[in-house]
Design a protein around this motif. Structure first.
Motif, PDB file in Angstrom:
ATOM      1  N   UNK A  91      14.519  50.393  60.010  1.00 38.68           N
ATOM      2  CA  UNK A  91      14.037  48.760  60.089  1.00 38.68           C
ATOM      3  C   UNK A  91      13.210  48.476  59.073  1.00 38.68           C
ATOM      4  N   UNK A  92      12.276  49.225  58.632  1.00 40.64           N
ATOM      5  CA  UNK A  92      11.236  48.994  57.668  1.00 40.64           C
ATOM      6  C   UNK A  92      12.223  48.986  56.209  1.00 40.64           C
ATOM      7  N   UNK A  93      13.257  49.991  56.183  1.00 45.43           N
ATOM      8  CA  UNK A  93      13.785  49.905  54.817  1.00 45.43           C
ATOM      9  C   UNK A  93      14.812  48.783  54.732  1.00 45.43           C
ATOM     10  N   UNK A  94      15.224  48.283  55.656  1.00 45.05           N
ATOM     11  CA  UNK A  94      16.163  47.004  55.818  1.00 45.05           C
ATOM     12  C   UNK A  94      15.239  45.676  55.356  1.00 45.05           C
ATOM     13  N   UNK A  95      13.964  45.677  55.776  1.00 44.59           N
ATOM     14  CA  UNK A  95      13.150  44.801  55.653  1.00 44.59           C
ATOM     15  C   UNK A  95      12.564  44.724  54.252  1.00 44.59           C
ATOM     16  N   UNK A  96      12.393  46.059  53.696  1.00 48.01           N
ATOM     17  CA  UNK A  96      12.019  46.181  52.260  1.00 48.01           C
ATOM     18  C   UNK A  96      12.929  45.743  51.099  1.00 48.01           C
ATOM     19  N   UNK A  97      14.355  46.234  51.548  1.00 46.95           N
ATOM     20  CA  UNK A  97      15.415  45.776  51.157  1.00 46.95           C
ATOM     21  C   UNK A  97      15.536  44.156  50.672  1.00 46.95           C
ATOM     22  N   UNK A  98      15.441  43.591  51.833  1.00 47.41           N
ATOM     23  CA  UNK A  98      15.335  41.840  51.886  1.00 47.41           C
ATOM     24  C   UNK A  98      14.344  41.599  50.947  1.00 47.41           C
ATOM     25  N   UNK A  99      13.159  42.134  50.916  1.00 47.20           N
ATOM     26  CA  UNK A  99      11.907  41.753  50.139  1.00 47.20           C
ATOM     27  C   UNK A  99      12.168  41.894  48.608  1.00 47.20           C
ATOM     28  N   UNK A 100      12.797  42.952  48.300  1.00 47.24           N
ATOM     29  CA  UNK A 100      13.380  43.340  46.992  1.00 47.24           C
ATOM     30  C   UNK A 100      14.375  42.183  46.324  1.00 47.24           C
ATOM     31  N   UNK A 112       4.455  43.709  40.381  1.00 48.75           N
ATOM     32  CA  UNK A 112       3.962  42.462  41.050  1.00 48.75           C
ATOM     33  C   UNK A 112       4.297  42.903  42.436  1.00 48.75           C
ATOM     34  N   UNK A 113       5.500  43.347  42.942  1.00 44.81           N
ATOM     35  CA  UNK A 113       5.916  43.659  44.257  1.00 44.81           C
ATOM     36  C   UNK A 113       5.205  44.786  44.725  1.00 44.81           C
ATOM     37  N   UNK A 114       4.915  45.635  43.931  1.00 48.58           N
ATOM     38  CA  UNK A 114       4.141  46.986  44.434  1.00 48.58           C
ATOM     39  C   UNK A 114       2.704  46.509  44.711  1.00 48.58           C
ATOM     40  N   UNK A 115       2.224  45.655  44.064  1.00 52.80           N
ATOM     41  CA  UNK A 115       0.655  45.020  44.165  1.00 52.80           C
ATOM     42  C   UNK A 115       0.789  44.258  45.574  1.00 52.80           C
ATOM     43  N   UNK A 116       1.780  43.424  45.910  1.00 51.97           N
ATOM     44  CA  UNK A 116       1.780  42.753  46.950  1.00 51.97           C
ATOM     45  C   UNK A 116       1.990  43.586  48.231  1.00 51.97           C
ATOM     46  N   UNK A 117       2.573  44.632  48.167  1.00 49.83           N
ATOM     47  CA  UNK A 117       2.839  45.570  49.274  1.00 49.83           C
ATOM     48  C   UNK A 117       1.495  46.230  49.519  1.00 49.83           C
ATOM     49  N   UNK A 119      -1.672  45.144  48.763  1.00 44.27           N
ATOM     50  CA  UNK A 119      -2.397  44.288  49.551  1.00 44.27           C
ATOM     51  C   UNK A 119      -2.024  43.935  50.658  1.00 44.27           C
ATOM     52  N   UNK A 120      -0.668  43.975  51.178  1.00 46.31           N
ATOM     53  CA  UNK A 120      -0.235  43.543  52.599  1.00 46.31           C
ATOM     54  C   UNK A 120      -0.784  44.895  53.359  1.00 46.31           C
ATOM     55  N   UNK A 121      -0.375  45.841  52.857  1.00 46.59           N
ATOM     56  CA  UNK A 121      -0.683  47.301  53.650  1.00 46.59           C
ATOM     57  C   UNK A 121      -2.167  47.393  53.993  1.00 46.59           C
ATOM     58  N   UNK A 122      -2.889  47.252  53.273  1.00 50.10           N
ATOM     59  CA  UNK A 122      -4.545  47.287  53.233  1.00 50.10           C
ATOM     60  C   UNK A 122      -5.072  46.129  53.847  1.00 50.10           C
ATOM     61  N   UNK A 123      -4.388  45.085  54.232  1.00 47.10           N
ATOM     62  CA  UNK A 123      -4.864  43.945  54.948  1.00 47.10           C
ATOM     63  C   UNK A 123      -5.468  44.329  56.523  1.00 47.10           C
TER      64      UNK A 123
END
Length: 124
Positions: A91-100, A112-117, A119-123
């Motif tokens: 499920x996580x892989x599918x959602x990451x594929x959508x984000x990419x 930029x995408x890596x930085x967003x991830x 920030x979201x992960x550390x939120x």
């Protein structure tokens, strides 16, 4: 079992309940064959409709996370925790594929995408 409901979430309440119970099961906070609160008790505790709680339990049962025994209650089903974890990873892989895919359509770089991830992960 401490379930937290967010009225500001995009997810329906029944889905929030189901997701949190799935996490408790996968993380081992709820053991196999452990009795869950009754639908009525959980609804009362969360101050929500019994119908909403019933829908969450039905979804969990349909997905094999819990088993309901008429007259006895709902119990955590026998699980292969590794298979459950793999399902969640998919499920996580599918959602990451959508984000990419979305990022590529507006020319967001990998950095930029890596930085967003990050920030979201550390939120939380």
């Amino acid at each position: 079992m401490n379930i937290i409901i967010s009225n500001s979430s995009d997810k329906p309440i029944y889905d929030q309940i189901a997701e949190q119970i799935k996490s408790f099961i996968i993380n081992g906070e709820l053991a196999e064959a452990e009795l869950l609160p009754s639908i009525r008790n959980l609804a009362k505790e969360l101050q929500i409709s019994v119908i909403t709680t019933k829908r969450a339990y039905e979804e969990l049962e349909r997905e094999g996370y819990i088993v309901s025994v008429p007259g006895k209650g709902s119990f955590v089903g026998a699980q292969n925790k590794e298979l459950l974890r793999e399902a969640r990873i998919r499920i996580v892989e599918e959602k990451l594929a959508e984000a990419v895919s979305a990022a590529r359509t507006i020319d967001i770089s990998y950095g930029e995408l890596q930085e967003m991830l990050k920030l979201l992960y550390e939120e939380d």
